[in-house]
Write a protein that holds these residues in place. Structure first.
Motif, PDB file in Angstrom:
ATOM      1  N   VAL A 184       8.607  -7.263   3.919  1.00  0.00           N
ATOM      2  CA  VAL A 184       8.671  -8.295   2.879  1.00  0.00           C
ATOM      3  C   VAL A 184       7.674  -9.411   3.178  1.00  0.00           C
ATOM      4  O   VAL A 184       6.984  -9.907   2.288  1.00  0.00           O
ATOM      5  CB  VAL A 184      10.108  -8.849   2.746  1.00  0.00           C
ATOM      6  CG1 VAL A 184      10.153 -10.091   1.880  1.00  0.00           C
ATOM      7  CG2 VAL A 184      11.029  -7.791   2.172  1.00  0.00           C
ATOM      8  N   GLY A 185       7.552  -9.808   4.440  1.00  0.00           N
ATOM      9  CA  GLY A 185       6.600 -10.850   4.819  1.00  0.00           C
ATOM     10  C   GLY A 185       5.173 -10.456   4.519  1.00  0.00           C
ATOM     11  O   GLY A 185       4.391 -11.250   3.979  1.00  0.00           O
ATOM     12  N   ILE A 186       4.805  -9.224   4.831  1.00  0.00           N
ATOM     13  CA  ILE A 186       3.448  -8.752   4.538  1.00  0.00           C
ATOM     14  C   ILE A 186       3.206  -8.742   3.037  1.00  0.00           C
ATOM     15  O   ILE A 186       2.143  -9.155   2.564  1.00  0.00           O
ATOM     16  CB  ILE A 186       3.229  -7.354   5.151  1.00  0.00           C
ATOM     17  CG1 ILE A 186       3.164  -7.459   6.663  1.00  0.00           C
ATOM     18  CG2 ILE A 186       1.967  -6.709   4.605  1.00  0.00           C
ATOM     19  CD1 ILE A 186       3.171  -6.124   7.374  1.00  0.00           C
ATOM     20  N   GLU A 187       4.176  -8.300   2.280  1.00  0.00           N
ATOM     21  CA  GLU A 187       4.027  -8.254   0.820  1.00  0.00           C
ATOM     22  C   GLU A 187       3.877  -9.652   0.231  1.00  0.00           C
ATOM     23  O   GLU A 187       3.038  -9.893  -0.632  1.00  0.00           O
ATOM     24  CB  GLU A 187       5.234  -7.536   0.207  1.00  0.00           C
ATOM     25  CG  GLU A 187       5.122  -7.293  -1.270  1.00  0.00           C
ATOM     26  CD  GLU A 187       4.022  -6.318  -1.637  1.00  0.00           C
ATOM     27  OE1 GLU A 187       3.521  -6.412  -2.769  1.00  0.00           O
ATOM     28  OE2 GLU A 187       3.657  -5.471  -0.800  1.00  0.00           O
ATOM     29  N   VAL A 188       4.669 -10.591   0.698  1.00  0.00           N
ATOM     30  CA  VAL A 188       4.603 -11.958   0.168  1.00  0.00           C
ATOM     31  C   VAL A 188       3.292 -12.631   0.557  1.00  0.00           C
ATOM     32  O   VAL A 188       2.625 -13.261  -0.269  1.00  0.00           O
ATOM     33  CB  VAL A 188       5.816 -12.786   0.676  1.00  0.00           C
ATOM     34  CG1 VAL A 188       5.635 -14.254   0.390  1.00  0.00           C
ATOM     35  CG2 VAL A 188       7.094 -12.281   0.039  1.00  0.00           C
ATOM     36  N   ILE A 189       2.888 -12.499   1.799  1.00  0.00           N
ATOM     37  CA  ILE A 189       1.668 -13.165   2.273  1.00  0.00           C
ATOM     38  C   ILE A 189       0.432 -12.586   1.595  1.00  0.00           C
ATOM     39  O   ILE A 189      -0.512 -13.310   1.290  1.00  0.00           O
ATOM     40  CB  ILE A 189       1.578 -13.071   3.812  1.00  0.00           C
ATOM     41  CG1 ILE A 189       2.634 -13.964   4.430  1.00  0.00           C
ATOM     42  CG2 ILE A 189       0.201 -13.464   4.314  1.00  0.00           C
ATOM     43  CD1 ILE A 189       2.767 -13.834   5.908  1.00  0.00           C
ATOM     44  N   SER A 190       0.434 -11.295   1.325  1.00  0.00           N
ATOM     45  CA  SER A 190      -0.748 -10.695   0.692  1.00  0.00           C
ATOM     46  C   SER A 190      -0.935 -11.166  -0.747  1.00  0.00           C
ATOM     47  O   SER A 190      -2.038 -11.076  -1.283  1.00  0.00           O
ATOM     48  CB  SER A 190      -0.653  -9.171   0.740  1.00  0.00           C
ATOM     49  OG  SER A 190       0.410  -8.716  -0.073  1.00  0.00           O
ATOM     50  N   LYS A 191       0.099 -11.694  -1.370  1.00  0.00           N
ATOM     51  CA  LYS A 191       0.005 -12.167  -2.756  1.00  0.00           C
ATOM     52  C   LYS A 191      -0.403 -13.639  -2.867  1.00  0.00           C
ATOM     53  O   LYS A 191      -0.593 -14.145  -3.955  1.00  0.00           O
ATOM     54  CB  LYS A 191       1.355 -11.988  -3.468  1.00  0.00           C
ATOM     55  CG  LYS A 191       1.875 -10.578  -3.484  1.00  0.00           C
ATOM     56  CD  LYS A 191       1.122  -9.728  -4.450  1.00  0.00           C
ATOM     57  CE  LYS A 191       1.818  -8.400  -4.592  1.00  0.00           C
ATOM     58  NZ  LYS A 191       1.009  -7.263  -4.300  1.00  0.00           N
ATOM     59  N   VAL A 192      -0.538 -14.344  -1.735  1.00  0.00           N
ATOM     60  CA  VAL A 192      -0.874 -15.768  -1.763  1.00  0.00           C
ATOM     61  C   VAL A 192      -2.384 -15.930  -1.937  1.00  0.00           C
ATOM     62  O   VAL A 192      -3.156 -15.371  -1.171  1.00  0.00           O
ATOM     63  CB  VAL A 192      -0.417 -16.458  -0.453  1.00  0.00           C
ATOM     64  CG1 VAL A 192      -0.892 -17.895  -0.402  1.00  0.00           C
ATOM     65  CG2 VAL A 192       1.084 -16.396  -0.330  1.00  0.00           C
TER      66      VAL A 192
END
Length: 101
Positions: A19-27
């Motif tokens: 989830v962290g990788i997914e959220v950070i990649s969208k910033v």
């Protein structure tokens, strides 16, 4: 800690990483620095959690994991403050050059 507790902890960790990788990649890049500086409080909580794990641990695996968590959390806190300082330096007014007469 029995096998079911360990499996639950590993599952939560893996899901958190994904989830962290997914959220950070969208910033977007323009929001990355303000979010980094704002996340210092979260990393401070990570360091406190690692200290609590170290206090409750009774074997070398727990001590090692707590130490690694404290090191990574401390690096993130220090890095966040360095990034924040550099970001704030960008907004300071530059001195005006003196005119030659």
């Amino acid at each position: 800690m029995n096998n079911l507790d360990l499996l639950t902890a590993i599952t939560v960790f893996v899901l958190s990483v994904l989830v962290g990788i997914e959220v950070i990649s969208k910033v977007p890049a323009t929001l990355h620095t303000p979010l980094m500086s704002g996340s210092n409080a979260v990393h401070g909580i990570v360091v406190i959690g690692a200290m609590l794990i170290a206090a409750e641990s009774h074997n070398w695996i727990g001590y090692t994991l707590a130490f690694v968590a404290m090191v990574f959390g401390a690096m993130n806190v220090v890095g966040g403050y360095v990034v924040t300082d550099r970001m704030l330096e960008m907004f300071k007014a530059r001195p005006t050059p003196e005119k030659k007469v």
